[in-house]
Design an enzyme around this catalytic site. Structure first.
Site, PDB file in Angstrom:
ATOM      1  N   GLU A   1      -4.972  -6.452  14.748  1.00  0.00           N
ATOM      2  CA  GLU A   1      -4.423  -5.153  14.352  1.00  0.00           C
ATOM      3  C   GLU A   1      -5.530  -4.091  14.398  1.00  0.00           C
ATOM      4  O   GLU A   1      -5.274  -2.920  14.657  1.00  0.00           O
ATOM      5  CB  GLU A   1      -3.790  -5.222  12.961  1.00  0.00           C
TER       6      GLU A   1
ATOM      7  N   LYS B   1       0.845  -1.203   0.000  1.00  0.00           N
ATOM      8  CA  LYS B   1       0.000   0.000   0.000  1.00  0.00           C
ATOM      9  C   LYS B   1       0.875   1.246   0.000  1.00  0.00           C
ATOM     10  O   LYS B   1       0.670   2.162  -0.777  1.00  0.00           O
ATOM     11  CB  LYS B   1      -0.937  -0.027   1.216  1.00  0.00           C
TER      12      LYS B   1
ATOM     13  N   GLU C   1      10.504  -4.962   4.353  1.00  0.00           N
ATOM     14  CA  GLU C   1      10.568  -6.377   3.975  1.00  0.00           C
ATOM     15  C   GLU C   1      10.226  -6.567   2.495  1.00  0.00           C
ATOM     16  O   GLU C   1      10.908  -7.280   1.752  1.00  0.00           O
ATOM     17  CB  GLU C   1       9.578  -7.208   4.808  1.00  0.00           C
TER      18      GLU C   1
ATOM     19  N   GLY D   1      -5.068  -1.561   4.794  1.00  0.00           N
ATOM     20  CA  GLY D   1      -4.261  -2.697   4.336  1.00  0.00           C
ATOM     21  C   GLY D   1      -4.911  -4.033   4.641  1.00  0.00           C
ATOM     22  O   GLY D   1      -5.015  -4.907   3.781  1.00  0.00           O
ATOM     23  N   ARG D   2      -5.388  -4.218   5.876  1.00  0.00           N
ATOM     24  CA  ARG D   2      -5.951  -5.522   6.251  1.00  0.00           C
ATOM     25  C   ARG D   2      -7.372  -5.705   5.734  1.00  0.00           C
ATOM     26  O   ARG D   2      -7.985  -6.752   5.968  1.00  0.00           O
ATOM     27  CB  ARG D   2      -5.876  -5.705   7.765  1.00  0.00           C
TER      28      ARG D   2
ATOM     29  N   LYS E   1       9.118  -0.518  13.995  1.00  0.00           N
ATOM     30  CA  LYS E   1       9.689  -0.221  12.669  1.00  0.00           C
ATOM     31  C   LYS E   1      10.763   0.849  12.770  1.00  0.00           C
ATOM     32  O   LYS E   1      11.842   0.721  12.191  1.00  0.00           O
ATOM     33  CB  LYS E   1       8.585   0.317  11.737  1.00  0.00           C
TER      34      LYS E   1
HETATM   35  O1  LIG Z   1       1.042  -2.746   2.223  1.00  0.00           O
HETATM   36  P1  LIG Z   1       2.171  -2.164   2.990  1.00  0.00           P
HETATM   37  O2  LIG Z   1       2.177  -0.664   2.967  1.00  0.00           O
HETATM   38  O3  LIG Z   1       3.490  -2.725   2.494  1.00  0.00           O
HETATM   39  O4  LIG Z   1       2.011  -2.578   4.481  1.00  0.00           O
HETATM   40  C1  LIG Z   1       2.063  -3.898   4.895  1.00  0.00           C
HETATM   41  C2  LIG Z   1       1.642  -4.063   6.333  1.00  0.00           C
HETATM   42  O5  LIG Z   1       2.585  -3.450   7.168  1.00  0.00           O
HETATM   43  C3  LIG Z   1       2.259  -2.556   8.170  1.00  0.00           C
HETATM   44  O6  LIG Z   1       3.233  -2.621   9.160  1.00  0.00           O
HETATM   45  C4  LIG Z   1       0.895  -2.667   8.800  1.00  0.00           C
HETATM   46  O7  LIG Z   1       0.942  -3.049  10.134  1.00  0.00           O
HETATM   47  C5  LIG Z   1      -0.032  -3.578   8.068  1.00  0.00           C
HETATM   48  O8  LIG Z   1      -1.344  -3.145   8.306  1.00  0.00           O
HETATM   49  C6  LIG Z   1       0.231  -3.598   6.600  1.00  0.00           C
HETATM   50  O9  LIG Z   1      -0.693  -4.459   5.979  1.00  0.00           O
END
Ligand SMILES: O=P(O)(O)OC[C@H]1O[C@H](O)[C@H](O)[C@@H](O)[C@@H]1O
Length: 517
Positions: free
Chosen positions: A326, A189, A195, A240-241, A485
């Site tokens: 989450e 997103k 990662e 995201g989720r 993070k």
């Molecule tokens: O889709 P992205 O921006 O790569 O995020 C990937 C994931 O990492 C984050 O740390 C959030 O905790 C998640 O809610 C998310 O789905």
């Protein structure tokens, strides 16, 4: 305190009184005193049926929770969700995941859907493998859908996922594949996740012939190197989720047969209509949220187990874990006031019957009660026809065993009937008894179709939202993942030869010295 806070506090006093009334009631007794208990505690929604009669509550308790729902302004918050109002107050965003799967979506959504379908048709003949890279919400949903709908997969296209920044994951993902016939899909997103970008750099260097991206930051994807025509956008108003309905599932649009992804969206949209239109008392996600909250907040059960008795749903607990923990793993109300009681339980689980042979021992005889949510596929099943009844027999037996248990006296009598001595039977009886009186829910999908899967996942999304409303929290932010993070970035520099942060604690400093590369 706001008027809502006062009304919720008052309603909670009543819910707590109901919990105290039922605390010591045996579940079997609840059936004895209500001959229509099963009918009145079974609820239907599109593609999904749920029987809550083995939960420790009755109609009166449920009615009291309904008063809490109105104190918490459930109807108003639900209307706000579907109006596209800002329900994610700490980030100033709407939560319109339901719009991404709408039957008649706005042009920007339809446009991406059409581009995904066209891309899928164009790319399929060129490839024999897809590597999907993403993590969290950019991984768990599409991974689950691809696994759950395996019978609808296109033959000849292998699908691999990698999420972890442990290099073993991405090494496995490309093992044995031909880069000239591989499509790499990078899903993020934010397009900033450490990662995913680390894995994407590695796989890109391996040389896949085709590259696509799904993101809410298209300019970042293009800057990273995804050809603009292969960037599929979604929007900051899709959490995201909650994003598996969007371009995040490009892998599903490509690797599942034509139309399957649309059917998934349609099933979810059916559940949206149910959740949006049904009154609280007939609303399956809302009632289920009330029961989740009852178990966690009124009865104090810290965890619950989600056990799909369906191999194809084996990845459901992992997806659900992110969705619920989450979203609702929060410590303050929407107004920033510390919560008086936890908003959600720990979600965990695994597929049955496998789970019976690993951790069910504790569910039956451990000291803590863990409510269980069983999910079966009541529709056609794959494989040998004779297995079907066995799966159902096991699911029903576990739910029944949790409820009725077996007294030590009964265990003793059984042993004596089988020839054990009085002394031996007396000694073993405490070990062979089950307290029973443990709650569970039995849910059934009408099939393991794309529609039913869509409906099930949308059910869980709405239940999560409804539970957040009952607890008075914002389920759509996740500030709790940020601190780690930030610290990881600072520690990475130290591990790669830089100086450790000035305020480092002795334990972390010692580990840095040991693990420095
Ligand atoms: O889709 P992205 O921006 O790569 O995020 C990937 C994931 O990492 C984050 O740390 C959030 O905790 C998640 O809610 C998310 O789905």
């Amino acid at each position: 305190m706001t008027a809502t806070d006062i009304a919720m506090k008052h309603a909670w006093t009543q819910v707590a009184a109901e919990a105290a009334r039922l605390h010591n009631t045996h579940l079997s007794q609840l059936f004895a005193t209500d001959p229509v208990r099963v009918q009145s505690l079974t609820f239907d929604a599109p593609h999904l049926k749920a029987d809550f009669s083995k939960q420790r509550l009755d109609k009166a308790a449920l009615a009291t929770i309904a008063t809490l729902a109105s104190a918490a302004q459930f109807d108003e918050w639900r209307a706000k969700l579907f109006a596209g109002d800002i329900v994610n107050t700490t980030e100033g965003r709407a939560a319109k995941h339901w719009l991404v799967r709408a039957k008649s979506p706005p042009a920007e959504v339809q446009n991406v859907r059409d581009r995904m379908a066209a891309f899928a048709q164009r790319i399929r003949p060129e490839i024999n493998a897809i590597v999907h890279l993403g993590i969290g919400g950019s991984d768990l949903g599409p991974r689950l859908v691809i696994d759950a709908l395996k019978p609808l997969r296109i033959q000849g296209i292998e699908v691999r996922f990698a999420a972890n920044v442990d290099g073993a994951d991405v090494a496995d993902a490309i093992e044995g594949l031909d880069p000239k016939r591989t499509l790499l899909i990078v899903v993020s997103k934010t397009f900033t996740t450490q990662e995913t970008l680390a894995n994407a750099e590695f796989v890109r260097a391996w040389g896949p012939a085709y590259l696509a991206g799904a993101t809410a930051a298209p300019e970042k994807a293009v800057a990273w190197g995804v050809p603009a025509e292969n960037v599929f956008e979604f929007w900051d108003w899709v959490g995201g989720r909650y994003s598996l309905w969007s371009s995040v599932s490009l892998v599903c649009a490509v690797a599942l047969q034509e139309g399957a992804f649309d059917r998934l969206l349609n099933g979810a949209a059916e559940m949206d209509n149910h959740f949006r239109d049904a009154p609280f008392a007939k609303n399956l996600p809302a009632i289920s949220a009330a029961i989740q909250m009852w178990n966690r907040e009124a009865l104090g059960h810290r965890t619950y187990a989600a056990i799909p008795y369906a191999e194809r749903l084996r990845l459901l607990p992992g997806w659900l874990q992110q969705l619920e923990m989450e979203s609702n793993g929060k410590g303050v109300t929407r107004n920033g006031v510390a919560l008086e009681r936890a908003a959600s339980a720990v979600t965990w689980g695994a597929a049955g019957t496998n789970a019976q042979h690993s951790f069910f021992q504790q569910l039956h005889q451990g000291v803590d009660e863990v409510p269980v949510e069983f999910i079966v596929n009541a529709g056609p099943q794959e494989g040998p026809p004779s297995h079907r009844a066995k799966v159902f027999a096991n699911a029903l037996a576990q739910a029944r065993a949790l409820m009725v248990g077996k007294s030590a006296a009964q265990a003793k009598a059984e042993m004596i009937a089988k020839g054990a001595s009085q002394a031996e039977a007396a000694q073993l009886a405490p070990h062979r008894g089950f307290t029973g009186n443990r709650a569970s829910t039995m849910m059934a999908l009408d099939a393991l179709s794309p529609e039913a899967l869509g409906a099930l996942l949308a059910f869980y999304e709405h239940r999560t939202f409804a539970q957040a409303v009952l607890a008075g929290i914002n389920p759509f932010d996740q500030w709790g993942v940020e601190l780690g993070k930030e610290m990881a970035n600072a520690l990475l520099a130290a591990l790669e030869g830089g100086n450790p942060p000035a305020d480092i604690d002795p334990s972390t400093a010692a580990w840095l010295r040991q693990l420095r590369t």
